[in-house]
Scaffold this motif. Sequence first.
Motif, mmCIF file in Angstrom:
data_model
loop_
_atom_site.group_PDB
_atom_site.id
_atom_site.type_symbol
_atom_site.label_atom_id
_atom_site.label_comp_id
_atom_site.label_asym_id
_atom_site.label_seq_id
_atom_site.Cartn_x
_atom_site.Cartn_y
_atom_site.Cartn_z
ATOM 1 N N PRO A 178 -21.934 33.956 -0.867
ATOM 2 C CA PRO A 178 -23.516 33.382 -1.331
ATOM 3 C C PRO A 178 -23.599 33.437 -2.082
ATOM 4 O O PRO A 178 -22.443 34.685 -2.768
ATOM 5 N N PRO A 179 -23.866 33.316 -3.504
ATOM 6 C CA PRO A 179 -24.103 33.558 -5.049
ATOM 7 C C PRO A 179 -24.141 34.497 -5.393
ATOM 8 O O PRO A 179 -24.131 35.276 -6.115
ATOM 9 N N VAL A 180 -25.401 35.321 -4.440
ATOM 10 C CA VAL A 180 -25.529 36.448 -4.756
ATOM 11 C C VAL A 180 -25.257 37.213 -3.749
ATOM 12 O O VAL A 180 -25.237 36.841 -2.215
ATOM 13 N N VAL A 181 -25.171 39.016 -3.604
ATOM 14 C CA VAL A 181 -24.850 39.926 -2.715
ATOM 15 C C VAL A 181 -26.454 41.241 -3.055
ATOM 16 O O VAL A 181 -25.762 41.202 -4.234
ATOM 17 N N TYR A 182 -26.645 41.549 -1.729
ATOM 18 C CA TYR A 182 -26.984 42.950 -2.352
ATOM 19 C C TYR A 182 -26.387 43.889 -1.980
ATOM 20 O O TYR A 182 -25.396 43.575 -0.819
ATOM 21 N N VAL A 183 -26.125 45.078 -2.677
ATOM 22 C CA VAL A 183 -25.209 46.468 -2.249
ATOM 23 C C VAL A 183 -25.257 47.290 -2.572
ATOM 24 O O VAL A 183 -26.320 47.341 -3.660
ATOM 25 N N PRO A 184 -25.402 48.560 -1.188
ATOM 26 C CA PRO A 184 -25.784 50.019 -1.853
ATOM 27 C C PRO A 184 -25.305 50.260 -2.752
ATOM 28 O O PRO A 184 -24.637 49.835 -2.965
ATOM 29 N N CYS A 185 -25.853 51.225 -3.715
ATOM 30 C CA CYS A 185 -26.057 52.353 -4.515
ATOM 31 C C CYS A 185 -26.595 53.431 -4.703
ATOM 32 O O CYS A 185 -27.328 53.569 -4.022
ATOM 33 N N PHE A 186 -25.948 53.795 -6.124
ATOM 34 C CA PHE A 186 -26.752 55.426 -6.084
ATOM 35 C C PHE A 186 -27.688 54.903 -7.352
ATOM 36 O O PHE A 186 -27.184 54.535 -8.613
ATOM 37 N N ALA A 187 -28.796 56.209 -7.421
ATOM 38 C CA ALA A 187 -29.749 55.390 -8.774
ATOM 39 C C ALA A 187 -30.351 56.819 -8.751
ATOM 40 O O ALA A 187 -30.320 57.417 -7.723
ATOM 41 N N ASP A 188 -30.378 57.053 -9.987
ATOM 42 C CA ASP A 188 -31.319 58.160 -9.912
ATOM 43 C C ASP A 188 -32.828 58.545 -10.522
ATOM 44 O O ASP A 188 -33.171 57.812 -9.632
ATOM 45 N N ASP A 189 -33.374 59.829 -11.031
ATOM 46 C CA ASP A 189 -34.828 60.023 -10.341
ATOM 47 C C ASP A 189 -35.990 58.586 -11.505
ATOM 48 O O ASP A 189 -37.184 58.891 -10.729
ATOM 49 N N ASP A 190 -34.872 58.056 -11.989
ATOM 50 C CA ASP A 190 -35.458 56.758 -12.078
ATOM 51 C C ASP A 190 -35.452 55.296 -11.837
ATOM 52 O O ASP A 190 -36.007 54.690 -12.210
ATOM 53 N N GLY A 191 -34.510 55.566 -11.124
ATOM 54 C CA GLY A 191 -34.316 54.823 -10.747
ATOM 55 C C GLY A 191 -33.662 53.495 -11.021
ATOM 56 O O GLY A 191 -32.549 52.405 -10.577
ATOM 57 N N LEU A 220 -16.514 47.966 0.060
ATOM 58 C CA LEU A 220 -16.881 47.868 -1.167
ATOM 59 C C LEU A 220 -17.988 46.993 0.101
ATOM 60 O O LEU A 220 -17.996 46.162 1.244
ATOM 61 N N LEU A 221 -19.523 47.566 0.639
ATOM 62 C CA LEU A 221 -19.840 46.911 1.135
ATOM 63 C C LEU A 221 -21.502 46.225 0.422
ATOM 64 O O LEU A 221 -21.667 46.233 -0.577
ATOM 65 N N ALA A 222 -21.579 44.373 1.061
ATOM 66 C CA ALA A 222 -22.041 43.749 0.536
ATOM 67 C C ALA A 222 -23.166 43.073 1.756
ATOM 68 O O ALA A 222 -22.486 42.718 2.888
ATOM 69 N N TYR A 223 -24.063 42.230 1.136
ATOM 70 C CA TYR A 223 -25.396 41.412 2.481
ATOM 71 C C TYR A 223 -25.775 41.156 1.222
ATOM 72 O O TYR A 223 -25.690 40.344 0.249
ATOM 73 N N TRP A 236 -30.263 49.772 -3.716
ATOM 74 C CA TRP A 236 -29.482 48.564 -3.490
ATOM 75 C C TRP A 236 -29.510 47.816 -4.947
ATOM 76 O O TRP A 236 -30.226 48.618 -5.779
ATOM 77 N N VAL A 237 -28.682 46.635 -5.298
ATOM 78 C CA VAL A 237 -28.497 46.182 -6.612
ATOM 79 C C VAL A 237 -28.140 44.834 -6.179
ATOM 80 O O VAL A 237 -26.660 44.683 -5.209
ATOM 81 N N LEU A 238 -28.287 44.110 -7.246
ATOM 82 C CA LEU A 238 -27.998 42.312 -6.306
ATOM 83 C C LEU A 238 -26.722 41.762 -7.868
ATOM 84 O O LEU A 238 -26.858 42.180 -8.766
ATOM 85 N N LEU A 239 -26.576 41.606 -6.809
ATOM 86 C CA LEU A 239 -25.108 41.018 -7.523
ATOM 87 C C LEU A 239 -24.112 39.994 -7.104
ATOM 88 O O LEU A 239 -24.543 39.184 -6.304
ATOM 89 N N THR A 240 -23.685 38.573 -9.123
ATOM 90 C CA THR A 240 -22.831 37.752 -8.252
ATOM 91 C C THR A 240 -22.029 37.810 -8.337
ATOM 92 O O THR A 240 -21.306 38.200 -8.206
ATOM 93 N N ILE A 241 -20.964 37.115 -7.712
ATOM 94 C CA ILE A 241 -19.375 37.279 -7.392
ATOM 95 C C ILE A 241 -18.792 37.782 -8.827
ATOM 96 O O ILE A 241 -18.017 38.391 -8.814
ATOM 97 N N GLU A 242 -19.433 37.432 -9.715
ATOM 98 C CA GLU A 242 -18.949 37.419 -11.368
ATOM 99 C C GLU A 242 -18.715 39.030 -11.448
ATOM 100 O O GLU A 242 -17.532 39.509 -11.461
#
Length: 91
Positions: free
Chosen positions: A7-20, A37-40, A55-61
């Motif tokens: 798909p044009p964008v995917v949701y990828v699990p990530c780590f985030a700091d205390d500020d998100g 790498l897991l993508a949804y 999570w973070v939303l990523l493009t194919i690029e």
Amino acid sequence: MTPADLPPVVYVPCFADDDGQVTAVQLRTTADGRTALLAYSALDRLKAGAGDVPWVLLTIEDLQRVHDREPYDVLYMDLRIPEHARAAVTR
């Protein structure tokens, strides 16, 4: 899977700091030692497959840029992680 199959964008699990703020994507080690790498394809699939994780939303690029910084061997789409393994993230 080729980029045309994604798909044009995917949701990828990530780590985030205390500020998100995203600090890194989550990479996992497969049973045969590869880095994955897991993508949804949708947010509801991420929540069903990985749980309530940042999570973070990523493009194919963006996926290519992630690979350039943190090489991974395989990309799994919409993988359901068993409950007992959800916290087993390598980096």
